[in-house]
Design a protein around this motif. Structure first.
Motif, PDB file in Angstrom:
ATOM      1  N   VAL A 225      35.434 -48.947 -35.130  1.00  0.00           N
ATOM      2  CA  VAL A 225      34.053 -49.300 -35.473  1.00  0.00           C
ATOM      3  C   VAL A 225      33.317 -49.824 -34.237  1.00  0.00           C
ATOM      4  CG1 VAL A 225      32.640 -50.889 -36.831  1.00  0.00           C
ATOM      5  CG2 VAL A 225      34.540 -49.686 -37.900  1.00  0.00           C
ATOM      6  N   VAL A 226      33.967 -50.681 -33.463  1.00  0.00           N
ATOM      7  CA  VAL A 226      33.352 -51.207 -32.237  1.00  0.00           C
ATOM      8  C   VAL A 226      33.083 -50.066 -31.254  1.00  0.00           C
ATOM      9  CG1 VAL A 226      33.740 -52.707 -30.230  1.00  0.00           C
ATOM     10  CG2 VAL A 226      34.326 -53.495 -32.519  1.00  0.00           C
TER      11      VAL A 226
ATOM     12  N   LEU B  89      29.964 -48.226 -32.377  1.00  0.00           N
ATOM     13  CA  LEU B  89      28.753 -48.995 -32.104  1.00  0.00           C
ATOM     14  C   LEU B  89      28.422 -49.014 -30.610  1.00  0.00           C
ATOM     15  CD1 LEU B  89      29.257 -52.011 -34.537  1.00  0.00           C
ATOM     16  CD2 LEU B  89      27.699 -50.074 -34.793  1.00  0.00           C
TER      17      LEU B  89
ATOM     18  N   THR C 263      25.012 -47.396 -28.963  1.00  0.00           N
ATOM     19  CA  THR C 263      24.179 -48.266 -28.131  1.00  0.00           C
ATOM     20  C   THR C 263      24.063 -47.730 -26.710  1.00  0.00           C
ATOM     21  OG1 THR C 263      24.960 -50.125 -29.451  1.00  0.00           O
ATOM     22  CG2 THR C 263      23.811 -50.646 -27.421  1.00  0.00           C
TER      23      THR C 263
END
Length: 115
Positions: free
Chosen positions: A7-8, A11, A15
């Motif tokens: 998940v990180v 993201l 970004t």
């Protein structure tokens, strides 16, 4: 742990793409490509860099580190997805089911039908 890193990773990737898209390139102005105004900055140094440049560099480093971590974690997993993923072992023998014996009347009916 693996799911959290995934998940990180997602993201950080989204970004990072967003930060790269909102930045201006070195030759972004139209006058720079024709030799007017600020053309000396096209091939020269860009200075220390602003907030977007520094945050893009930091996110790129984080993206690279998480990529290596996810690769190392995935490499250590030994659970096969299914029976066909490990082809180094011989296949297990399955019992063959006996074909039911056809009746003589059924065979005669099939022989009478023209193809």
């Amino acid at each position: 742990m693996y799911e959290v890193l995934l998940v990180v990773y997602l993201l950080v990737a989204i970004t990072l793409v967003g930060l790269v898209l909102i930045q201006h390139g070195k030759g972004a102005s139209m006058g720079a490509s024709f030799g007017a105004g600020a053309s000396n900055t096209v091939f020269g140094s860009s200075g220390s860099g602003n907030f977007l440049t520094k945050s893009t560099a930091i996110l790129a480093i984080v993206f690279f580190i998480i990529s290596l971590l996810l690769g190392a974690i995935t490499n250590n997993r030994s659970k096969p997805a299914d029976a066909w993923s490990d082809l180094s072992k011989p296949a297990t023998t399955q019992q063959k089911t006996e074909k039911p014996v056809e009746k003589a009347a059924d065979v005669k009916k099939d022989a009478d039908v023209p193809n």
